[in-house]
Scaffold this active site. Structure first.
Site, PDB file in Angstrom:
ATOM      1  N   LYS A 224       2.879 -22.405  21.353  1.00  0.00           N
ATOM      2  CA  LYS A 224       2.302 -21.417  22.275  1.00  0.00           C
ATOM      3  C   LYS A 224       1.157 -22.050  23.052  1.00  0.00           C
ATOM      4  O   LYS A 224       0.235 -22.628  22.463  1.00  0.00           O
ATOM      5  CB  LYS A 224       1.798 -20.209  21.484  1.00  0.00           C
ATOM      6  CG  LYS A 224       2.918 -19.479  20.750  1.00  0.00           C
ATOM      7  CD  LYS A 224       2.392 -18.398  19.834  1.00  0.00           C
ATOM      8  CE  LYS A 224       1.568 -18.943  18.705  1.00  0.00           C
ATOM      9  NZ  LYS A 224       1.169 -17.952  17.707  1.00  0.00           N
ATOM     10  N   THR A 257      -6.987  -9.512  23.238  1.00  0.00           N
ATOM     11  CA  THR A 257      -5.904 -10.415  22.841  1.00  0.00           C
ATOM     12  C   THR A 257      -5.883 -10.647  21.333  1.00  0.00           C
ATOM     13  O   THR A 257      -5.084 -11.438  20.840  1.00  0.00           O
ATOM     14  CB  THR A 257      -6.070 -11.787  23.523  1.00  0.00           C
ATOM     15  OG1 THR A 257      -7.380 -12.278  23.177  1.00  0.00           O
ATOM     16  CG2 THR A 257      -5.940 -11.692  25.019  1.00  0.00           C
ATOM     17  N   GLY A 259      -4.867 -10.636  17.818  1.00  0.00           N
ATOM     18  CA  GLY A 259      -3.644 -10.252  17.111  1.00  0.00           C
ATOM     19  C   GLY A 259      -2.361 -10.627  17.820  1.00  0.00           C
ATOM     20  O   GLY A 259      -1.273 -10.331  17.332  1.00  0.00           O
ATOM     21  N   THR A 260      -2.481 -11.328  18.964  1.00  0.00           N
ATOM     22  CA  THR A 260      -1.244 -11.613  19.709  1.00  0.00           C
ATOM     23  C   THR A 260      -0.338 -12.593  18.953  1.00  0.00           C
ATOM     24  O   THR A 260       0.885 -12.465  19.006  1.00  0.00           O
ATOM     25  CB  THR A 260      -1.543 -12.162  21.120  1.00  0.00           C
ATOM     26  OG1 THR A 260      -2.596 -13.109  21.023  1.00  0.00           O
ATOM     27  CG2 THR A 260      -1.948 -11.079  22.078  1.00  0.00           C
ATOM     28  N   GLY A 261      -0.951 -13.557  18.260  1.00  0.00           N
ATOM     29  CA  GLY A 261      -0.140 -14.542  17.517  1.00  0.00           C
ATOM     30  C   GLY A 261       0.662 -13.858  16.425  1.00  0.00           C
ATOM     31  O   GLY A 261       1.880 -14.059  16.300  1.00  0.00           O
ATOM     32  N   CYS A 262      -0.034 -13.034  15.622  1.00  0.00           N
ATOM     33  CA  CYS A 262       0.645 -12.319  14.524  1.00  0.00           C
ATOM     34  C   CYS A 262       1.732 -11.413  15.094  1.00  0.00           C
ATOM     35  O   CYS A 262       2.838 -11.307  14.545  1.00  0.00           O
ATOM     36  CB  CYS A 262      -0.334 -11.435  13.758  1.00  0.00           C
ATOM     37  SG  CYS A 262      -1.834 -12.256  13.265  1.00  0.00           S
TER      38      CYS A 262
END
Ligand SMILES: Cc1ncc(COP(=O)(O)OP(=O)(O)O)c(N)n1
Ligand SMILES: Cc1ncsc1CCOP(=O)(O)O
Ligand SMILES: [Mg+2]
Length: 565
Positions: A224, A257, A259-262
């Site tokens: 990412k 933003t 928490g976007t990875g989880c």
């Protein structure tokens, strides 16, 4: 890969046919209780539906933007069940991470055993794995209870810079976890750490990293590029061991933003659990996270620099919307584009005037407009209605109500059945149903309607072939109805008093088309009708109820009328 269907499980009583909706079930249950022969319903295998299931093994985020909480919300938003094994409890908010408490390894093992041995999740998704022991425990459990796919989000450092899994973990990631993974989703920092600290600064570097991480053993890699320096676009690189795919989209400028990875990893897991192939799971997950980011652009939660994404895309609309209040039916204005065209005004101008005149609810009943025009009109009217705290309903068209996010629908006996409309619209939208008989009224209640419209009370030219039920018919329906009622059909200034004078408590108002819209000045006619209605409710016994300030921003319209009993 199994195919799962996502219908609601149906509850059965032995000897009772399959009950199709909650409302029907509730009704039968109540009826059985009344008949004194209630027995607890038991599920029957033939009616049970398997639900796609993701198990997340991750840390808890007290601020609920990331971690376990993000995973639960993302899976719920994607229509997948999510169970949780908690590896650490963090004290965290929009400012940063204030503390971390790691769950003992043997208790992580116990949680894993509880879920994996009984609930058989389709996919496991990992987030914060804060100790080597926990990584090893997880790998051991997955060998004992294999799942269809393993999604690894190699969480190491929080976005605020707090270490969540130290470098000591890297060897166990590389040697044990990644070789078991179907996909790993590192950001640039995590990809760099997995590769021994190699700097990653360009899209070419991301290609290199994806390949190098793939060599460690996972079947697919998504690197990412959110942190890519000097890039306005969001670029992610996906590698499946054969081909590279570059996902490029314009960056959504938002502070929210966290928490976007989880969320991305959980959404990939959710799609895999539904049976998607890996590449389409990644595509759908990316589309979903983009929608959530874009929706959350301007929500305000917490005082820190980084707020959470709104996974369910709901928070803002709930701020604007208030629950249905039967008083809303008091002066119910129903539009008609033919009439408005005749008087040279648009639907939007007509609605504006009706609201200004005192209409307490608006229905767009547009039988002659194209779908795209109907949708545009609905969106424009909704803006006006929201400003004034007046609900907007759509006649007949569930699709237009959904697409415009209107407050609800009005449907008739030959439209979409109300229980289907309820299933499509969810529990919060307003549903009104046309009813001419007590049987219709009972069914509307069973089906989960909020109010009924009853008529035509008087003959009307607005609706062809419509049977007139008269004041007696209206009274019969009202007396039998468990729902509030609005009267419709041939009602105007001259007869509104007679209608409201019926004196049945659940008759809450009148719905009017031509008396407002087949007139030169909608504003004047609405004002006049409002005065008549106020008079007819035996003035003095009618109480003006003020709405809470956040529901309506124009104080002169910030009321409803309620009869004092
Ligand atoms: C408030 C209200 N009551 C009844 C109706 C009529 O609905 P329906 O029977 O579906 O007929 P159409 O309006 O669709 O022609 C209504 N629209 N509003
Ligand atoms: C839609 C509808 N449903 C029953 S009567 C009616 C028409 C009401 O229009 P008007 O108020 O002009 O009589
Ligand atoms: Mg209809």
């Amino acid at each position: 890969m199994a195919y799962f269907c996502t219908q609601i499980p149906v509850l059965l009583n032995p000897g009772v046919a399959c009950i199709k909706s909650f409302h029907q079930y509730r009704f039968l249950h109540i009826k059985a209780m009344q008949d004194d022969k209630v027995s607890t319903p038991t599920p029957s295998d033939e009616c049970m539906v398997r639900v796609p299931h993701v198990l997340t093994v991750a840390g808890s985020d007290s601020g609920a933007g990331a971690g376990i909480q993000a995973d639960l919300k993302a899976c719920a938003a994607r229509g997948v069940y999510c169970s949780t094994v908690i590896t650490a409890v963090t004290a965290q908010n929009t400012v940063g991470v204030q503390g971390v408490n790691i769950v003992p390894e043997d208790f992580v093992a116990e949680q894993l055993r509880s879920v994996l041995s009984d609930m058989h999740p389709d996919v496991v998704k990992t987030g914060m794995l804060p100790s080597i022991g926990i990584v090893k425990t997880l790998c051991q459990s997955l060998k004992e209870f294999p799942v269809q796919a393993l999604v690894v989000d190699p969480v190491m450092v929080s976005t605020s810079g707090h270490t969540l899994a130290g470098p000591s973990i890297l060897d166990s990631f590389r040697e044990e976890l990644l070789p078991m993974a179907d996909i790993v989703t590192p950001n640039l920092k995590e990809a760099s750490a997995l590769l021994g600290g190699v700097p990653l600064e360009t899209i070419a570097d991301m290609h290199y990293a994806a390949k190098a991480i793939h060599d460690i053993g996972p079947r697919n890699v998504l690197v990412k590029g959110g942190d890519l320096p000097a890039s306005l676009d969001a670029v992610d690189v996906f590698y499946d061991g054969k081909d590279f795919y570059v996902f490029q989209s314009s960056r959504i400028m938002t502070p929210n933003t966290h928490g976007t990875g989880c969320t991305l990893a959980s959404s990939v897991a959710a799609e895999l659990a539904k049976g998607s192939q890996m590449l389409s799971a990644v595509k759908v997950a990316k589309r979903y996270i983009e929608a959530a980011l874009s929706y959350s652009k301007n929500i305000a939660i917490g005082g820190g620099r980084q707020g959470p994404v709104d996974h369910l895309l709901k928070l803002k609309s709930n701020v604007q919307r208030r629950p249905f209040d039967p008083c809303d039916l008091f002066l119910y204005a129903v539009t008609d584009s033919r009439m408005n065209k005749r008087w040279g005004r648009s639907i939007v101008d007509a609605v504006k005037a009706a609201i200004e005149g005192g209409a307490t609810i608006i229905q767009l009943r547009e039988k002659e407009v194209e779908t795209s025009d109907f949708l545009e009109a609905a969106k424009a009217c909704l803006k006006i209605c929201r400003v004034h705290g007046v609900p907007l309903l759509i006649n007949d068209r569930i699709d237009v109500a959904l697409a415009s996010d209107a407050d609800g629908v009005h449907i008739g006996q030959s439209d979409m059945p109300a229980h289907v409309a309820r299933a499509l619209l969810g529990p919060d939208k307003i549903i009104g149903v046309s009813c001419k008989t007590p049987e219709h009224a009972l069914q509307a209640w069973i089906d989960g309607a909020d109010y009924i419209g009853s008529g035509g009370v008087y003959p009307t030219n607005t609706k062809e072939n419509n049977k007139t039920i008269g004041l007696d018919g209206l009274k019969t329906v009202c007396l039998s109805s468990k729902l509030p009622v609005v009267a419709i059909g041939g009602i105007g200034i001259s007869n509104a008093q007679a209608v409201m004078g019926l004196g049945v408590p659940n008759l809450k108002g009148v719905a009017v088309v031509s008396a407002l819209f087949d007139r030169e000045c909608v504003l004047t006619e609405t004002r006049k009708l409002l005065e008549v209605l106020k008079e007819s409710n035996q003035m003095g016994k009618l109480k003006k109820c003020w709405r809470s300030p956040h529901t309506s921003r124009q104080s002169n319209l910030n009321f409803c009328y309620q009869k004092i009993s």
